[in-house]
Scaffold this motif. Structure first.
Motif, PDB file in Angstrom:
ATOM      1  N   ASP A 516     -43.093   4.297  53.020  1.00  0.00           N
ATOM      2  CA  ASP A 516     -43.271   5.746  53.228  1.00  0.00           C
ATOM      3  C   ASP A 516     -41.906   6.403  53.042  1.00  0.00           C
ATOM      4  OD1 ASP A 516     -43.773   8.312  54.026  1.00  0.00           O
ATOM      5  OD2 ASP A 516     -44.402   7.809  56.062  1.00  0.00           O
ATOM      6  N   CYS A 517     -41.769   7.177  51.954  1.00  0.00           N
ATOM      7  CA  CYS A 517     -40.489   7.833  51.665  1.00  0.00           C
ATOM      8  C   CYS A 517     -40.404   9.179  52.369  1.00  0.00           C
ATOM      9  CB  CYS A 517     -40.331   8.052  50.153  1.00  0.00           C
ATOM     10  SG  CYS A 517     -40.291   6.509  49.216  1.00  0.00           S
ATOM     11  N   THR A 518     -39.166   9.651  52.510  1.00  0.00           N
ATOM     12  CA  THR A 518     -38.943  10.974  53.103  1.00  0.00           C
ATOM     13  C   THR A 518     -39.669  12.031  52.283  1.00  0.00           C
ATOM     14  OG1 THR A 518     -36.784  10.285  53.883  1.00  0.00           O
ATOM     15  CG2 THR A 518     -37.215  12.645  53.799  1.00  0.00           C
ATOM     16  N   GLY A 519     -40.446  12.877  52.970  1.00  0.00           N
ATOM     17  CA  GLY A 519     -41.138  13.968  52.299  1.00  0.00           C
ATOM     18  C   GLY A 519     -42.401  13.494  51.606  1.00  0.00           C
ATOM     19  N   HIS A 520     -43.054  14.440  50.935  1.00  0.00           N
ATOM     20  CA  HIS A 520     -44.230  14.138  50.136  1.00  0.00           C
ATOM     21  C   HIS A 520     -44.207  15.069  48.939  1.00  0.00           C
ATOM     22  CE1 HIS A 520     -45.494  17.563  52.500  1.00  0.00           C
ATOM     23  NE2 HIS A 520     -45.376  16.839  53.592  1.00  0.00           N
ATOM     24  N   GLY A 521     -45.190  14.945  48.080  1.00  0.00           N
ATOM     25  CA  GLY A 521     -45.172  15.771  46.883  1.00  0.00           C
ATOM     26  C   GLY A 521     -44.076  15.321  45.937  1.00  0.00           C
ATOM     27  N   VAL A 522     -43.508  16.274  45.193  1.00  0.00           N
ATOM     28  CA  VAL A 522     -42.526  15.950  44.152  1.00  0.00           C
ATOM     29  C   VAL A 522     -41.266  15.284  44.725  1.00  0.00           C
ATOM     30  CG1 VAL A 522     -41.051  16.921  42.346  1.00  0.00           C
ATOM     31  CG2 VAL A 522     -43.403  17.731  42.610  1.00  0.00           C
ATOM     32  N   PRO A 523     -40.637  15.804  45.819  1.00  0.00           N
ATOM     33  CA  PRO A 523     -39.441  15.120  46.352  1.00  0.00           C
ATOM     34  C   PRO A 523     -39.735  13.687  46.762  1.00  0.00           C
ATOM     35  CG  PRO A 523     -39.654  17.326  47.279  1.00  0.00           C
ATOM     36  CD  PRO A 523     -40.925  17.056  46.549  1.00  0.00           C
ATOM     37  N   GLY A 524     -40.869  13.477  47.442  1.00  0.00           N
ATOM     38  CA  GLY A 524     -41.215  12.121  47.843  1.00  0.00           C
ATOM     39  C   GLY A 524     -41.463  11.217  46.660  1.00  0.00           C
ATOM     40  N   ALA A 525     -42.060  11.768  45.585  1.00  0.00           N
ATOM     41  CA  ALA A 525     -42.346  10.979  44.395  1.00  0.00           C
ATOM     42  C   ALA A 525     -41.059  10.459  43.757  1.00  0.00           C
ATOM     43  CB  ALA A 525     -43.159  11.800  43.401  1.00  0.00           C
ATOM     44  N   THR A 567     -27.544  14.572  53.385  1.00  0.00           N
ATOM     45  CA  THR A 567     -28.998  14.385  53.407  1.00  0.00           C
ATOM     46  C   THR A 567     -29.342  13.181  54.257  1.00  0.00           C
ATOM     47  OG1 THR A 567     -30.955  13.970  52.064  1.00  0.00           O
ATOM     48  CG2 THR A 567     -28.904  13.003  51.290  1.00  0.00           C
ATOM     49  N   ARG A 568     -30.556  13.165  54.736  1.00  0.00           N
ATOM     50  CA  ARG A 568     -31.072  12.029  55.493  1.00  0.00           C
ATOM     51  C   ARG A 568     -32.275  11.409  54.780  1.00  0.00           C
ATOM     52  NH1 ARG A 568     -29.191  10.960  60.446  1.00  0.00           N
ATOM     53  NH2 ARG A 568     -27.804  12.465  61.434  1.00  0.00           N
ATOM     54  N   ASP A 569     -32.275  11.498  53.454  1.00  0.00           N
ATOM     55  CA  ASP A 569     -33.381  10.930  52.694  1.00  0.00           C
ATOM     56  C   ASP A 569     -33.376   9.411  52.825  1.00  0.00           C
ATOM     57  OD1 ASP A 569     -34.356  13.335  51.759  1.00  0.00           O
ATOM     58  OD2 ASP A 569     -32.877  13.400  50.148  1.00  0.00           O
ATOM     59  N   GLY A 570     -34.561   8.855  52.946  1.00  0.00           N
ATOM     60  CA  GLY A 570     -34.698   7.411  53.069  1.00  0.00           C
ATOM     61  C   GLY A 570     -36.157   7.037  53.045  1.00  0.00           C
ATOM     62  N   MET A 571     -36.473   5.892  53.658  1.00  0.00           N
ATOM     63  CA  MET A 571     -37.868   5.449  53.652  1.00  0.00           C
ATOM     64  C   MET A 571     -38.102   4.478  54.802  1.00  0.00           C
ATOM     65  SD  MET A 571     -37.699   3.116  50.180  1.00  0.00           S
ATOM     66  CE  MET A 571     -36.985   4.456  49.237  1.00  0.00           C
ATOM     67  N   ASP A 572     -39.364   4.483  55.311  1.00  0.00           N
ATOM     68  CA  ASP A 572     -39.836   3.475  56.253  1.00  0.00           C
ATOM     69  C   ASP A 572     -40.596   2.435  55.434  1.00  0.00           C
ATOM     70  OD1 ASP A 572     -38.823   5.200  58.120  1.00  0.00           O
ATOM     71  OD2 ASP A 572     -40.764   6.066  58.637  1.00  0.00           O
ATOM     72  N   MET A 573     -40.498   1.155  55.820  1.00  0.00           N
ATOM     73  CA  MET A 573     -41.043   0.127  54.933  1.00  0.00           C
ATOM     74  C   MET A 573     -41.458  -1.103  55.741  1.00  0.00           C
ATOM     75  SD  MET A 573     -39.137  -1.527  51.609  1.00  0.00           S
ATOM     76  CE  MET A 573     -39.132   0.032  50.750  1.00  0.00           C
ATOM     77  N   ALA A 574     -42.509  -1.760  55.246  1.00  0.00           N
ATOM     78  CA  ALA A 574     -42.923  -3.065  55.758  1.00  0.00           C
ATOM     79  C   ALA A 574     -42.998  -4.022  54.573  1.00  0.00           C
ATOM     80  CB  ALA A 574     -44.266  -2.973  56.458  1.00  0.00           C
ATOM     81  N   ILE A 575     -42.405  -5.243  54.722  1.00  0.00           N
ATOM     82  CA  ILE A 575     -42.379  -6.234  53.641  1.00  0.00           C
ATOM     83  C   ILE A 575     -42.877  -7.567  54.186  1.00  0.00           C
ATOM     84  CG2 ILE A 575     -40.978  -7.442  51.937  1.00  0.00           C
ATOM     85  CD1 ILE A 575     -38.976  -5.251  52.003  1.00  0.00           C
ATOM     86  N   ILE A 576     -43.748  -8.221  53.403  1.00  0.00           N
ATOM     87  CA  ILE A 576     -44.150  -9.582  53.742  1.00  0.00           C
ATOM     88  C   ILE A 576     -43.863 -10.494  52.546  1.00  0.00           C
ATOM     89  CG2 ILE A 576     -45.932  -8.878  55.368  1.00  0.00           C
ATOM     90  CD1 ILE A 576     -48.000  -9.546  53.205  1.00  0.00           C
ATOM     91  N   ASN A 577     -43.534 -11.750  52.844  1.00  0.00           N
ATOM     92  CA  ASN A 577     -43.354 -12.805  51.846  1.00  0.00           C
ATOM     93  C   ASN A 577     -44.266 -13.950  52.267  1.00  0.00           C
ATOM     94  OD1 ASN A 577     -42.591 -15.026  50.307  1.00  0.00           O
ATOM     95  ND2 ASN A 577     -40.408 -14.559  50.410  1.00  0.00           N
ATOM     96  N   TYR A 578     -45.337 -14.167  51.500  1.00  0.00           N
ATOM     97  CA  TYR A 578     -46.324 -15.188  51.859  1.00  0.00           C
ATOM     98  C   TYR A 578     -46.214 -16.374  50.915  1.00  0.00           C
ATOM     99  CZ  TYR A 578     -50.771 -17.513  52.749  1.00  0.00           C
ATOM    100  OH  TYR A 578     -51.725 -18.434  53.055  1.00  0.00           O
ATOM    101  N   CYS A 579     -46.023 -17.563  51.491  1.00  0.00           N
ATOM    102  CA  CYS A 579     -45.972 -18.815  50.716  1.00  0.00           C
ATOM    103  C   CYS A 579     -47.369 -19.435  50.738  1.00  0.00           C
ATOM    104  CB  CYS A 579     -44.940 -19.766  51.315  1.00  0.00           C
ATOM    105  SG  CYS A 579     -44.854 -21.354  50.425  1.00  0.00           S
ATOM    106  N   HIS A 580     -48.000 -19.555  49.568  1.00  0.00           N
ATOM    107  CA  HIS A 580     -49.382 -20.005  49.497  1.00  0.00           C
ATOM    108  C   HIS A 580     -49.525 -21.470  49.881  1.00  0.00           C
ATOM    109  CE1 HIS A 580     -51.077 -16.401  47.438  1.00  0.00           C
ATOM    110  NE2 HIS A 580     -49.782 -16.216  47.154  1.00  0.00           N
TER     111      HIS A 580
END
Length: 719
Positions: A516-525, A567-580
């Motif tokens: 989830d990036c800072t903002g939405h619409g064009v800035p977020g894109a 600016t305080r632009d950034g993003m919230d993020m969740a990452i997984i690494n799955y070993c099959h």
């Protein structure tokens, strides 16, 4: 006009009368109707002697103990408690304080099903218990003026069936108001009959409210046509102020709506009420001065206006402070205004000015009701009614309507010869308006074209963004049982997904990102494009696969990009690494969590409190970047486990849900707890149905509300 005025006066006061009311006074705190036969249309009015416990809020289960100790006295209800004499001291109770009322009602045998109780509007915070059960609560019960939160709203409560006796206990708190206690009657009867009575009363009140605002607008329009006739402006202001007072204190549908569906509270209510009240009197002096300029004195308006300004300035103070000064200022302003008004009218009558009789009659209504209410506030009750001054003003206003109408009739007769050129002027004005409309239409067309160009550009940008992110359904190539619910708020999104498959030491790993990036619409894109490119560089090019290291390197690159920008632009993020092969799952999050559902339970694995980028973390005053760490959590995934990752768009979506206390719909957020429970419930469905189900629940929650933020939910079922 005189006949119409008399009719409206009769209508106004007839709306205050009660019908089908059965008045059986309570004796020693009991109304015994057990041997009576009550008609289904009758309404039982709970008036008479109630038990009264001063300076305490007594719980129903404790009240019999205090009765045995004789720690109470009997008082007449309805009446302000500052009108009661304390049997111990012989003096009246103060206006501010706390008290508990109690009455028992033995119901007739034919009136024990389908009945309800009408709880009247109590002017301060209160609680109502029936047979030891809390059935209604309004405001905040406190003895501290600073903490007071009063709600001036009654209610209609359906009672349990087959009750032979009702034990009614009412707790009342009044830390700051000038009058306290139960000022209106409680009533018992068939629910349908009470509801009809309430509807009739609110309908009449609504009609009167609409009439006041209609009269105000009508006279403002008249003033617009005849600006030299200042009396119409002042009369319109009088009715407007009275309408505001009626709007925020009377019993009608609009008043209930303000309390239940807006942020309207007692602090706003007090200020609107007293502000309108203070402005009434100088406006009334201006009105009389406009009618009888030779009879009024120059000092009258400045004096009255000065008191009004002082009152309005007091309203800027905290509520618990200004309420202590309001009552004496009200009395002073009312007395001065009455003296000034009587002086002007008396002089006009002596000089035989037109319509002074009707003016005097209107002021008499106003004066008598004002005196009535003034005496009521100091403990002298002439009638059972309270706050009659609004009806006095109503009578005054209706009589003034006849006077102004008559004066306008005479004025229109004198200007009839000026109407010959009216049609020509209207034609010229119409041509000007048409020309202006043509110009506006042309400008509107240009704006529509520009807007269409901008929209087309954004839609093209959305296609570019989609091509960069890839098809969300391609996640099923990596995990057969998976879905991605992706709903941008605008055309382009500030949320994005990213996934890839990579082989490490001959073991197949799948890396999935939900961001989830800072903002939405064009800035977020724009931020999503940056995030996508940086993830490709870090994971695919540099072969960095541990989630915490990915987050750390991504954070460094984003902050380096915006280092010279404020600016305080950034993003919230969740990452997984799955070993099959080993069924090992590594997770790291930047503010965003991971949800694991296994064996019918859901576990929330929280991420770091730090976001990616966004300047300095608000959780640490750090000097170096080493303080901003992202931790990896490792799990061995058992069979039949479902994983979920999501941004905050779903849980922050506004929609309409039921209030637990009132059972009425109100606008609120979906909230994180409810979202977590929803994921657990949805996990019971096949993974192929979960995306559709989540989307359907979201749309049902939103109803008419607009989408608040971009929404992204990712689900994976591991067999």
């Amino acid at each position: 006009m005189v006949k119409i005025t008399i009719f409206l006066l009769v209508l106004l006061f007839s709306s205050c009368t009660d019908k089908n009311n059965l008045s059986i006074s309570a004796e020693k705190g009991i109304i015994d109707l057990s041997d009576e036969i009550i008609e289904s249309e009758d309404i039982i009015v709970l008036e008479g002697e109630w038990q009264f416990f001063w300076d305490k809020w007594v719980l129903p289960k404790q009240i019999e103990y205090l009765v045995e100790l004789d720690s109470f006295q009997y008082v007449s209800v309805p009446k302000a408690w500052n009108n009661y004499k304390n049997i111990e001291t012989g003096e009246n109770f103060p206006s501010q304080g706390a008290a508990t009322y109690r009455i028992k009602v033995k119901l007739p045998k034919n009136l024990r099903k389908g009945i309800a109780i009408k709880i009247p509007k109590i002017w301060t915070a209160n609680k109502v218990f029936i047979n030891q059960k809390l059935v209604y609560e309004a405001g905040k019960m406190t003895t501290h003026a600073k903490d007071a939160e009063d709600v001036f709203l009654g209610n209609l409560i359906m009672l349990e069936e087959n009750n032979s006796e009702l034990d009614i206990v009412v707790q009342v708190a009044n830390p700051n108001f000038f009058i306290g206690g139960i000022l209106e009657n409680f009533e018992i009867g068939k629910y349908k009959i009470l509801l009809q009575a309430k509807d009739v009363k609110q309908t009449w009140s609504g009609i009167w409210l609409g009439l006041l605002f209609f009269i105000a607008i009508y006279h403002f329009v008249l003033f617009g046509f005849r600006p030299k006739q200042k009396s119409t402006l002042y009369f319109g202001l009088l009715t407007l102020f009275l309408g505001v007072i009626h709007l925020i204190f009377a019993d009608h549908y609009f008043y209930e709506y303000l309390h239940l569906h807006t942020k309207f509270n007692s602090r706003i209510q007090f200020r609107l009420y007293y502000g309108s009240y203070f402005l009434l009197f100088p406006t009334a002096i201006l009105y009389l001065k406009s009618l009888y300029p030779k009879e009024s004195k120059r000092f009258m308006f400045p004096v009255s206006a000065s008191l009004a300004v002082l009152g309005v300035l007091l309203l800027c103070l905290p509520t618990y402070i200004f309420l202590g000064f309001i009552q004496p200022l009200q009395v002073i302003q009312m007395i001065i205004a009455i003296i000034f008004g009587l002086t002007i009218l008396g002089t006009a009558m002596y000089r035989k000015r037109d319509e002074t009789l009707w003016q005097s009659l209107g002021v008499a209504f106003w004066l008598l009701t004002g005196i009535h209410d003034g005496l009521n506030t100091v403990g002298i009750s002439l009638t059972e009614y309270f706050d009659l001054i609004q009806f006095g003003f109503g009578a005054f206003i209706l009589l003034q309507m006849g006077i102004i109408a008559k004066r306008f009739s005479r004025a229109f007769k004198r200007v009839e010869d000026l109407t010959i050129n009216l049609e020509h002027k209207v034609t010229e004005r119409t041509l000007e308006v048409n020309e202006r409309n043509t110009e506006l239409q042309q400008q509107s067309h240009v704006l529509e074209q520009k807007n269409q160009h901008i929209t087309d550009s954004i839609r093209y940008a959305a296609r570019i963004q989609q091509s960069i992110l890839g098809d969300k359904d391609s996640l099923q190539n990596l995990f057969k049982n998976s879905f991605v619910l992706f709903k941008p708020r605008d055309i382009v999104s500030g949320d994005f997904y990213w996934f890839t498959e990579i082989v490490i030491n001959e073991n197949k790993h799948t890396i999935i990102v939900c961001s989830d990036c800072t903002g939405h619409g064009v800035p977020g894109a724009f931020m999503t494009v940056m995030g996508n490119d940086l993830l490709t560089e870090i994971v695919i090019n540099k072969k960095i696969t541990r989630p915490n290291e990915i987050l750390k390197l991504l954070d460094e690159k984003i902050e380096a990009t915006f280092r010279n920008q404020n600016t305080r632009d950034g993003m919230d993020m969740a990452i997984i690494n799955y070993c099959h092969s080993t069924r090992t799952l590594d997770f790291a999050g930047a503010k965003n969590p991971l949800y694991l559902v296994e064996h019918g339970t859901i576990q929330e694995v929280k991420g770091s409190k730090h976001a990616i980028g966004g300047g300095k973390s608000k959780y640490h005053k750090r000097k170096t970047r080493k303080d901003k760490d992202f931790e990896t959590s490792r799990f061995i995934i058992p069979t039949q486990t479902t994983l979920y990752m999501a941004t905050d768009g779903f849980q922050d979506q506004f929609g309409k849900g039921k209030n637990k206390d009132t059972e009425l719909l109100e606008v609120r957020k979906f909230m994180k707890k409810r979202f977590r429970e929803l994921l657990l419930e949805v996990s019971k469905l096949p993974i192929s149905e979960q995306e559709t189900t989540l989307n359907q629940i979201l749309e049902e929650w939103k109803q008419t509300e607009k989408q608040t933020d971009d929404i992204l939910v990712m689900g994976i079922y591991i067999e």
